[in-house]
Design a protein around this motif. Structure first.
Motif, short mmCIF file in Angstrom:
data_model
loop_
_atom_site.label_atom_id
_atom_site.label_comp_id
_atom_site.label_asym_id
_atom_site.label_seq_id
_atom_site.Cartn_x
_atom_site.Cartn_y
_atom_site.Cartn_z
N ALA A 131 0.83 -1.21 0.00
CA ALA A 131 0.00 0.00 0.00
C ALA A 131 0.87 1.26 0.00
CB ALA A 131 -0.92 -0.01 1.21
N LEU A 132 1.92 1.27 0.81
CA LEU A 132 2.80 2.43 0.87
C LEU A 132 3.56 2.61 -0.45
CD1 LEU A 132 4.21 2.04 4.49
CD2 LEU A 132 2.59 3.75 3.67
N ARG A 133 3.90 1.51 -1.08
CA ARG A 133 4.56 1.61 -2.39
C ARG A 133 3.60 2.20 -3.41
NH1 ARG A 133 5.95 -3.68 -5.87
NH2 ARG A 133 3.71 -3.84 -5.53
N SER A 134 2.33 1.77 -3.35
CA SER A 134 1.33 2.26 -4.31
C SER A 134 1.00 3.73 -4.08
CB SER A 134 0.06 1.40 -4.20
OG SER A 134 -0.95 1.88 -5.03
N TRP A 135 0.83 4.12 -2.82
CA TRP A 135 0.42 5.49 -2.51
C TRP A 135 1.58 6.48 -2.59
CZ3 TRP A 135 -2.24 3.40 2.48
CH2 TRP A 135 -3.45 2.80 2.14
N LEU A 136 2.73 6.10 -2.05
CA LEU A 136 3.84 7.04 -1.88
C LEU A 136 5.04 6.73 -2.76
CD1 LEU A 136 3.72 7.26 2.02
CD2 LEU A 136 2.61 8.77 0.37
N GLY A 137 4.98 5.61 -3.50
CA GLY A 137 6.10 5.25 -4.35
C GLY A 137 7.31 4.77 -3.58
N TRP A 138 7.10 4.26 -2.37
CA TRP A 138 8.22 3.79 -1.54
C TRP A 138 8.60 2.36 -1.93
CZ3 TRP A 138 6.67 5.64 4.08
CH2 TRP A 138 6.66 7.03 4.09
N SER A 139 9.14 2.19 -3.11
CA SER A 139 9.48 0.85 -3.59
C SER A 139 10.65 0.24 -2.81
CB SER A 139 9.83 0.90 -5.08
OG SER A 139 10.92 1.78 -5.31
N ARG A 140 11.45 1.08 -2.16
CA ARG A 140 12.58 0.56 -1.40
C ARG A 140 12.14 -0.28 -0.20
NH1 ARG A 140 16.10 6.18 -1.43
NH2 ARG A 140 16.65 6.13 -3.64
N LEU A 141 10.89 -0.10 0.21
CA LEU A 141 10.38 -0.90 1.33
C LEU A 141 10.35 -2.39 0.99
CD1 LEU A 141 7.41 1.27 2.63
CD2 LEU A 141 9.64 0.96 3.70
N LEU A 142 10.31 -2.70 -0.31
CA LEU A 142 10.27 -4.10 -0.72
C LEU A 142 11.50 -4.86 -0.25
CD1 LEU A 142 8.93 -3.72 -4.37
CD2 LEU A 142 7.67 -4.53 -2.38
N ARG A 143 12.60 -4.14 -0.03
CA ARG A 143 13.82 -4.80 0.45
C ARG A 143 13.63 -5.41 1.83
NH1 ARG A 143 18.27 -2.34 1.65
NH2 ARG A 143 17.36 -0.34 2.22
N PHE A 144 12.67 -4.88 2.59
CA PHE A 144 12.48 -5.33 3.96
C PHE A 144 11.31 -6.30 4.12
CE2 PHE A 144 13.92 -0.81 4.10
CZ PHE A 144 15.23 -1.06 4.49
N ARG A 145 10.54 -6.51 3.06
CA ARG A 145 9.29 -7.27 3.23
C ARG A 145 9.55 -8.73 3.61
NH1 ARG A 145 4.47 -6.56 -0.96
NH2 ARG A 145 6.01 -7.37 -2.45
N ARG A 146 10.60 -9.32 3.05
CA ARG A 146 10.88 -10.71 3.41
C ARG A 146 11.19 -10.81 4.92
NH1 ARG A 146 15.01 -14.62 0.40
NH2 ARG A 146 15.20 -12.75 -0.85
N MET A 147 12.05 -9.93 5.40
CA MET A 147 12.39 -9.95 6.82
C MET A 147 11.18 -9.68 7.69
SD MET A 147 15.02 -7.48 8.93
CE MET A 147 16.32 -7.67 7.71
N LEU A 148 10.37 -8.70 7.30
CA LEU A 148 9.17 -8.38 8.07
C LEU A 148 8.19 -9.55 8.10
CD1 LEU A 148 8.58 -4.74 6.75
CD2 LEU A 148 9.38 -5.38 9.04
N GLY A 149 8.05 -10.22 6.96
CA GLY A 149 7.17 -11.38 6.89
C GLY A 149 7.63 -12.51 7.79
N LEU A 150 8.94 -12.74 7.80
CA LEU A 150 9.48 -13.80 8.65
C LEU A 150 9.30 -13.47 10.13
CD1 LEU A 150 12.71 -14.69 6.65
CD2 LEU A 150 10.62 -16.05 6.85
N PHE A 151 9.46 -12.20 10.48
CA PHE A 151 9.24 -11.81 11.87
C PHE A 151 7.76 -11.93 12.24
CE2 PHE A 151 13.48 -9.87 12.27
CZ PHE A 151 13.77 -10.24 13.58
N ALA A 152 6.87 -11.63 11.31
CA ALA A 152 5.44 -11.81 11.59
C ALA A 152 5.14 -13.29 11.87
CB ALA A 152 4.61 -11.32 10.40
N GLY A 153 5.74 -14.17 11.06
CA GLY A 153 5.59 -15.60 11.30
C GLY A 153 6.17 -16.01 12.64
N PHE A 154 7.30 -15.39 13.00
CA PHE A 154 7.95 -15.70 14.27
C PHE A 154 7.06 -15.31 15.45
CE2 PHE A 154 10.42 -13.85 17.80
CZ PHE A 154 10.99 -15.01 18.30
N TYR A 155 6.51 -14.10 15.41
CA TYR A 155 5.68 -13.66 16.54
C TYR A 155 4.37 -14.43 16.62
CZ TYR A 155 8.87 -9.93 17.80
OH TYR A 155 9.98 -9.23 18.22
N ALA A 156 3.82 -14.81 15.47
CA ALA A 156 2.61 -15.64 15.48
C ALA A 156 2.92 -17.01 16.08
CB ALA A 156 2.06 -15.78 14.06
N SER A 157 4.08 -17.56 15.72
CA SER A 157 4.49 -18.87 16.25
C SER A 157 4.78 -18.77 17.75
CB SER A 157 5.72 -19.39 15.51
OG SER A 157 5.43 -19.57 14.14
#
Length: 203
Positions: free
Chosen positions: A69-95
């Motif tokens: 959403a932030l990439r679409s609205w604000l053009g923050w494509s650099r955030l994609l570099r962090f999405r894998r890490m953020l996703g893994l941490f989300a899985g970690f906290y859910a686990s």
């Protein structure tokens, strides 16, 4: 969870980005450990652990969900570099949340588990969300992207039902104020809007 096929260029001097995000993602865990070690979790430490880990799990999911959403609205494509890490941490906290529940609430007793599942639908929603997260966590790597090809993107569309089930997990536990659940729901809807444009039916 991470769109590893879309890599933003890393500008000079931004090598600190991933280490910083990694440290920030560890702060909730540090808070949980700190409270547990010092006995600073209040009169009901088990409930506090369950609530803290659950809250950080859904917040981490919302952070991952916000990247597109932030990439679409604000053009923050650099955030994609962090999405894998953020996703893994989300899985970690859910686990971690599931581990705390299984250990302190269910005591790893399947009789208790089955009884709770029959009486508390929010547990079913939460467990279903965790199960759907697993294939996304497991395939958050370059090898899986190459191996699955076009199916990789389809697999990671599971993020939609995960967010819906996580929200139900929160809503069905509410005993008094629905404010927090309402805020989470509004955030999910707003963050999903850029994605919903892709599913418009042709005229």
């Amino acid at each position: 969870m991470a769109d590893v096929t879309e890599k933003a260029r890393q500008p000079h001097g931004m090598g600190w980005g991933k280490p910083l995000v990694f440290v920030l993602c560890l702060l909730p865990l540090a808070a949980v450990v700190y409270g547990a070690v010092l006995g600073d979790l209040g009169p009901d430490p088990v409930k506090a652990l369950i609530v803290m880990t659950g809250d950080w799990a859904i917040r981490a999911l919302l952070v991952v969900f916000s990247v597109s959403a932030l990439r679409s609205w604000l053009g923050w494509s650099r955030l994609l570099r962090f999405r894998r890490m953020l996703g893994l941490f989300a899985g970690f906290y859910a686990s971690l949340h599931l581990l705390v529940v299984a250990t302190y609430l269910f005591a790893w007793d399947w009789t208790i588990v089955l009884e709770e599942l029959s009486e508390r639908p929010y547990i079913i929603a939460g467990f279903a969300a965790w199960l759907l997260m697993l294939p996304m966590v497991v395939t958050s790597n370059n090898y899986s992207v190459r191996r699955l090809g076009r199916r990789w993107r389809q697999l990671h569309q599971l993020m939609y039902p995960v967010m819906g089930l996580a929200w139900l997990h929160v809503v069905w536990q509410v005993r008094s104020s629905y404010l927090e659940a309402l805020i989470y729901g509004l955030l999910i809807v707003v963050l999903a809007l850029p994605r919903l444009r892709r599913f418009r039916l042709p005229r």
